[in-house]
Motif scaffolding. Sequence first.
Motif, PDB file in Angstrom:
ATOM      1  N   PRO A 246      47.550  75.643 -20.695  1.00  0.00           N
ATOM      2  CA  PRO A 246      46.400  75.221 -19.878  1.00  0.00           C
ATOM      3  C   PRO A 246      46.608  75.366 -18.379  1.00  0.00           C
ATOM      4  O   PRO A 246      45.642  75.265 -17.620  1.00  0.00           O
ATOM      5  CB  PRO A 246      46.226  73.739 -20.256  1.00  0.00           C
ATOM      6  CG  PRO A 246      47.551  73.307 -20.772  1.00  0.00           C
ATOM      7  CD  PRO A 246      48.170  74.508 -21.408  1.00  0.00           C
ATOM      8  N   ARG A 298      59.313  81.075 -15.579  1.00  0.00           N
ATOM      9  CA  ARG A 298      58.221  80.263 -16.140  1.00  0.00           C
ATOM     10  C   ARG A 298      58.546  78.767 -16.014  1.00  0.00           C
ATOM     11  O   ARG A 298      57.700  77.967 -15.626  1.00  0.00           O
ATOM     12  CB  ARG A 298      57.983  80.637 -17.613  1.00  0.00           C
ATOM     13  CG  ARG A 298      56.818  79.890 -18.206  1.00  0.00           C
ATOM     14  CD  ARG A 298      56.260  80.540 -19.453  1.00  0.00           C
ATOM     15  NE  ARG A 298      54.981  79.919 -19.754  1.00  0.00           N
ATOM     16  CZ  ARG A 298      54.838  78.803 -20.462  1.00  0.00           C
ATOM     17  NH1 ARG A 298      55.897  78.212 -20.983  1.00  0.00           N
ATOM     18  NH2 ARG A 298      53.643  78.296 -20.656  1.00  0.00           N
ATOM     19  N   LYS A 302      56.569  75.711 -13.701  1.00  0.00           N
ATOM     20  CA  LYS A 302      56.019  74.453 -14.224  1.00  0.00           C
ATOM     21  C   LYS A 302      56.658  73.226 -13.587  1.00  0.00           C
ATOM     22  O   LYS A 302      55.989  72.222 -13.375  1.00  0.00           O
ATOM     23  CB  LYS A 302      56.229  74.362 -15.753  1.00  0.00           C
ATOM     24  CG  LYS A 302      55.616  75.505 -16.560  1.00  0.00           C
ATOM     25  CD  LYS A 302      54.129  75.563 -16.412  1.00  0.00           C
ATOM     26  CE  LYS A 302      53.562  76.812 -17.065  1.00  0.00           C
ATOM     27  NZ  LYS A 302      52.201  77.098 -16.609  1.00  0.00           N
ATOM     28  N   THR A 316      51.664  70.060 -18.823  1.00  0.00           N
ATOM     29  CA  THR A 316      50.907  68.865 -19.222  1.00  0.00           C
ATOM     30  C   THR A 316      51.488  68.215 -20.486  1.00  0.00           C
ATOM     31  O   THR A 316      50.935  67.233 -20.963  1.00  0.00           O
ATOM     32  CB  THR A 316      49.445  69.240 -19.522  1.00  0.00           C
ATOM     33  OG1 THR A 316      49.413  69.972 -20.759  1.00  0.00           O
ATOM     34  CG2 THR A 316      48.833  70.074 -18.413  1.00  0.00           C
ATOM     35  N   CYS A 318      51.354  69.494 -23.438  1.00  0.00           N
ATOM     36  CA  CYS A 318      50.421  69.707 -24.561  1.00  0.00           C
ATOM     37  C   CYS A 318      51.119  70.265 -25.798  1.00  0.00           C
ATOM     38  O   CYS A 318      50.583  70.177 -26.904  1.00  0.00           O
ATOM     39  CB  CYS A 318      49.282  70.638 -24.142  1.00  0.00           C
ATOM     40  SG  CYS A 318      49.771  72.376 -23.964  1.00  0.00           S
ATOM     41  N   CYS A 321      52.904  75.776 -26.168  1.00  0.00           N
ATOM     42  CA  CYS A 321      53.913  76.845 -26.154  1.00  0.00           C
ATOM     43  C   CYS A 321      54.973  76.581 -27.218  1.00  0.00           C
ATOM     44  O   CYS A 321      55.479  77.514 -27.841  1.00  0.00           O
ATOM     45  CB  CYS A 321      54.508  77.036 -24.762  1.00  0.00           C
ATOM     46  SG  CYS A 321      55.333  75.597 -24.097  1.00  0.00           S
TER      47      CYS A 321
HETATM   48  S1  SF4 Z   1      53.701  72.329 -23.062  1.00  0.00           S
HETATM   49 FE1  SF4 Z   1      53.809  74.549 -22.748  1.00  0.00          FE
HETATM   50  S2  SF4 Z   1      51.697  75.266 -22.984  1.00  0.00           S
HETATM   51 FE2  SF4 Z   1      51.585  73.024 -22.629  1.00  0.00          FE
HETATM   52  S3  SF4 Z   1      51.377  72.819 -20.403  1.00  0.00           S
HETATM   53 FE3  SF4 Z   1      53.556  72.692 -20.840  1.00  0.00          FE
HETATM   54  S4  SF4 Z   1      54.280  74.807 -20.534  1.00  0.00           S
HETATM   55 FE4  SF4 Z   1      52.034  74.915 -20.782  1.00  0.00          FE
END
Ligand code: SF4
Length: 347
Positions: A246, A298, A302, A316, A318, A321
């Motif tokens: 997201p 990556r 984040k 977030t 979530c 990934c």
């Molecule tokens: S858990 Fe993975 S997909 Fe979800 S926000 Fe974090 S990096 Fe992105």
Amino acid sequence: MTLRVMEKGDLASFVERLIASEPGAVGPVRKDGKHVFARLASVEDLDLAYTTTLLPPKKYLFPPQETLLRFRLGAPPVVEPVLEAPPLVVIGVHPCDLRGIWATDRAFGDDHVDTNYRARREAITLIGADCLPDEHCFCTSVGSHLPEPASFDLFVTDIGDAVTVEIGSERGRALLERYARSREATAADLAGLQKRRHAKEAAVKARLNVDVQMLPLLLESVSTSPLWEQLGAKCLSCGNCNLVCPTCYCFDVGDLMQLNLEEGERIRRWDGCTLVDFATVAGGHNFRREAKSRVRHRYYRKFQYLMTRYGRSFCTGCGRCSRSCLAHINPPETINALLAEAEREEA
Ligand code: SF4
Ligand code: SF4
């Protein structure tokens, strides 16, 4: 923040009236055993008892592919900007995905305002809904398990026989007044809401073993960790983790010419930093040729670069990934392994 309460049957009528009266409504729909955000033809299509969707609702704000402009060559050339932002009600957005929209709001609205994103953002009404986690969710570790007051128009939580509805904006209040039957919340409703939130927090099993605010510092100290080599050896460079995320917002822009070589369109498409050619520049040099440097990049996006700038994680929690990575690379294991390594070196 105003809290109202609806009986379950009244929630269904509310959604039915939204679908019938508003220009467009989308929400989580069950498809082939998974959930996806899709157009709602009736309230029966909506399934709020879902853990996650394949793609986040980001796709309505920043579509996988969009035309930015149409052009015709000539003297002078003609260029027409394209801006499609139909009004849309998005129902059933979880707190983590609301946080994802907070992140894309920063990306497309801070230094350089993206006109297309901004127009769609203003045309979209967000009706959030609370959730229960699966084994991949780690929202409590990054502080995205609760709906933030400014992130939604309405937010619905199931408290048993009824649902609480938090009003987050005047737009949300107007929708509720126009289409729903609701009542004031009682002390018992508030207790029900608290109970539900505690149950959710207790149900989140995946976690980062470190205070999220420490992550920029942790990552600064582990940039040469052997773990990046190990993850790079496993990573398939498929880009799945970028596509489902997201908060990933990278894109590529290219021109598509018609066969007459006189007219064309400028298109932008989602791109992903884990794809092999993402960092290839003019002249053919690829400054992230190795998978390990792409995976590492990556994680730094984040939990380091953007966190340092905005003070909040750009993950977030979530778990999308984690669910979609064929190599089983996932943020909780990665961060916890880096933490363990840093602690070993400290000892
Ligand atoms: S858990 Fe993975 S997909 Fe979800 S926000 Fe974090 S990096 Fe992105
Ligand atoms: S989903 Fe997994 S294998 Fe694919 S690019 Fe992302 S980390 Fe690599």
